[in-house]
Write an enzyme that holds these catalytic residues in place. Structure first.
Site, PDB file in Angstrom:
ATOM      1  N   ARG A 281     -22.036  60.631  17.163  1.00 16.66           N
ATOM      2  CA  ARG A 281     -22.402  60.321  18.269  1.00 16.66           C
ATOM      3  C   ARG A 281     -22.700  61.671  19.127  1.00 16.66           C
ATOM      4  O   ARG A 281     -21.800  62.612  19.023  1.00 16.66           O
ATOM      5  CB  ARG A 281     -21.582  59.235  19.305  1.00 16.66           C
ATOM      6  N   HIS A 455       3.094  28.201  10.323  1.00 18.88           N
ATOM      7  CA  HIS A 455       2.494  27.881   8.996  1.00 18.88           C
ATOM      8  C   HIS A 455       1.687  26.618   8.898  1.00 18.88           C
ATOM      9  O   HIS A 455       1.894  25.551   9.546  1.00 18.88           O
ATOM     10  CB  HIS A 455       3.762  27.692   7.916  1.00 18.88           C
TER      11      HIS A 455
END
Length: 476
Positions: A281, A455
């Protein structure tokens, strides 16, 4: 009397600085020549993720049989509709920012700001409009643009920038991507999923050759890219290119030469429909008139600031991409810097910290990191330990059918202090937030291991790798 604050640029840093300053009681004027949202919203973060999501849906459809789902007929991408969806999402977000500015009383001026002799701030509107803008404090957030290389001039058709490629009318059958950094790898993932034959050309010896990306993450990503038939030419540069009737022809070879005059045996000619150049850039400071201020620039034109985001001019602050790679060019960094600059412009005394900035790379699999890499930790003198757990050991990953990747922690074995976390795998960019908080608050690997994780979720990998790092592995 409220202080007058001018903000130049309405990207994620600029508009957030404007809102924060307004909430602190300032009279704020936000000057933006283009659309609200800057690069992030118009050509970067949001549009690329919209397109990546479309590509991911296509890939899932093609893999449906693996999940016991039968799709009748063919599945194919429609680039025009993908671009239309992307544009619709962008416009919705732009309207949201405009509403936010209005809600907080920020004056939005469509125009280009620059400094003139004596440091006077001028706003240029239309072809001949020119109005002085009075401000006690100025926050510069004008961002950056794709780096143009004279040898590969952008034409928007055959030779593309990261801006061009988001609006191309059709999916190229073949695509050369110059640069294996974040942008290059993300577009390689996207267009490979969409059906393009992708060749990635990188001058260094690995994909994602960033100091913040652990080498193990690069290895995993490169392995998965190879499985998807993305050709990665490492230690290779484009020596020359020329348009052809069907697209582009590029001669590639070892780094160190910008011409095609090296040994022919080390060169290869690539043919493709288009070439994306994503090698960096450049700062949008060229026409800003900073020479009329005390703002300092480095040798590449990036604005120099201290950790309070103040420049060499006591009335001017700078944030975001315009501060360059030394300050980390990420939207969420610009947003954090915006809050610091706004506070300090109105008398605050805050400093910006960069030690726990998370990095997110939306490849397939995703890559995310925070803190030190193993190499960085050893360079800083830490007698660190590195522990790794594979994504395939997670039940949720197996259920999702996304088992590639790993979690890696870097820690101090004496104190258990967490020094860095590096993830590659499904939803790594979401999981890294927990690691960023852990580093920010000084958690040890034991603290992380003892935190109950739900879980079945991908987040369990954080507990697993932390348990291993604390000497108490749960599953081997």
């Amino acid at each position: 009397m409220s202080r007058k604050v001018a903000v130049l640029g309405a990207g994620p840093g600029g508009y957030m600085a404007a809102v924060r300053a307004a909430r602190l009681g300032a009279e704020v004027t936000l000057v933006e020549e283009g659309n609200l949202g800057g690069v992030c919203l118009n050509w970067g973060c949001i549009p690329t993720k919209a397109m990546l999501t479309s590509a991911e849906v296509l890939e899932k459809c093609r893999e449906a049989a693996q999940f016991g789902v039968e799709i009748q007929g063919s599945v194919s991408p429609d680039m025009a509709r993908m671009v239309e969806r992307k544009d619709r999402i962008v416009q919705t977000q732009i309207k949201g920012i405009a509403g936010l500015l209005k809600q907080h009383g920020v004056s939005h001026v469509q125009g280009r700001a620059s400094f003139e002799q004596g440091g006077e701030l001028i706003v240029h509107t239309g072809e001949v409009g020119r109005e002085p803008l009075e401000a006690d404090r100025i926050i510069v957030a004008v961002g950056s643009s794709p780096l143009s290389v004279p040898a590969f001039p952008f034409d928007g058709r055959r030779i593309l920038s990261s801006d061009h490629i988001l609006s191309i009318p059709e999916i190229p059958e073949s695509l050369i991507i110059v640069g294996g950094g974040v942008v290059g790898c993300e577009f390689a993932t996207m267009f490979s999923r969409l059906g393009s034959k992708v060749t990635l050309v990188e001058a260094l010896d690995r994909v994602l050759p960033l100091p913040s990306v652990d080498e193990d993450c690069s290895k995993v990503l490169q392995r998965e890219m190879k499985k998807k038939k993305i050709a990665c030419l490492l230690n290779t540069t484009v020596l020359s290119c020329q348009p052809t009737e069907k697209g582009i022809e590029a001669v590639v070879g070892p780094p160190g030469s910008r011409s095609a005059s090296g040994p022919k045996s080390q060169q290869e000619t690539l043919q493709a429909q288009a070439m994306l150049v994503s090698i960096g850039r450049a700062p949008n400071t060229r026409d800003l008139g900073l020479e009329w201020t005390d703002v300092g620039l480095d040798d590449k034109g990036w604005i120099i600031t201290d950790e309070s985001m103040q420049t060499g001019d006591e009335t001017i602050f700078a944030i975001g991409d315009v501060c360059g790679p030394s300050r980390i060019m990420l939207a969420h960094v610009a947003a954090a810097e915006a809050l610091i600059a706004a506070e300090n412009a109105l008398g605050g005394n805050l400093v910006m910290g960069y030690d726990t900035v998370p990095g997110c790379i939306f490849t397939a699999p995703e890559v995310a990191n925070v803190g030190l890499t193993e190499a960085q930790a050893r360079d800083k003198g830490f007698d660190c330990r590195a522990d790794t757990v594979q994504v395939r050991t997670m039940g949720k990953a197996q259920a999702m059918g996304e088992i590639a990747g790993q979690a890696k922690t870097i820690s101090d074995p004496a104190s258990g202090r967490l020094l860095g976390v590096h993830l590659v795998g499904p939803h790594a960019t979401e999981l890294i937030a927990e690691a960023a908080l852990a580093l920010k608050t000084g958690c040890s690997v034991q603290d992380l291991a003892e935190t109950i994780h739900p879980h079945p979720t991908l987040s369990e990998i954080m507990a697993e790798v932390a348990a291993k790092a604390s000497g108490r592995p749960l599953h081997g």
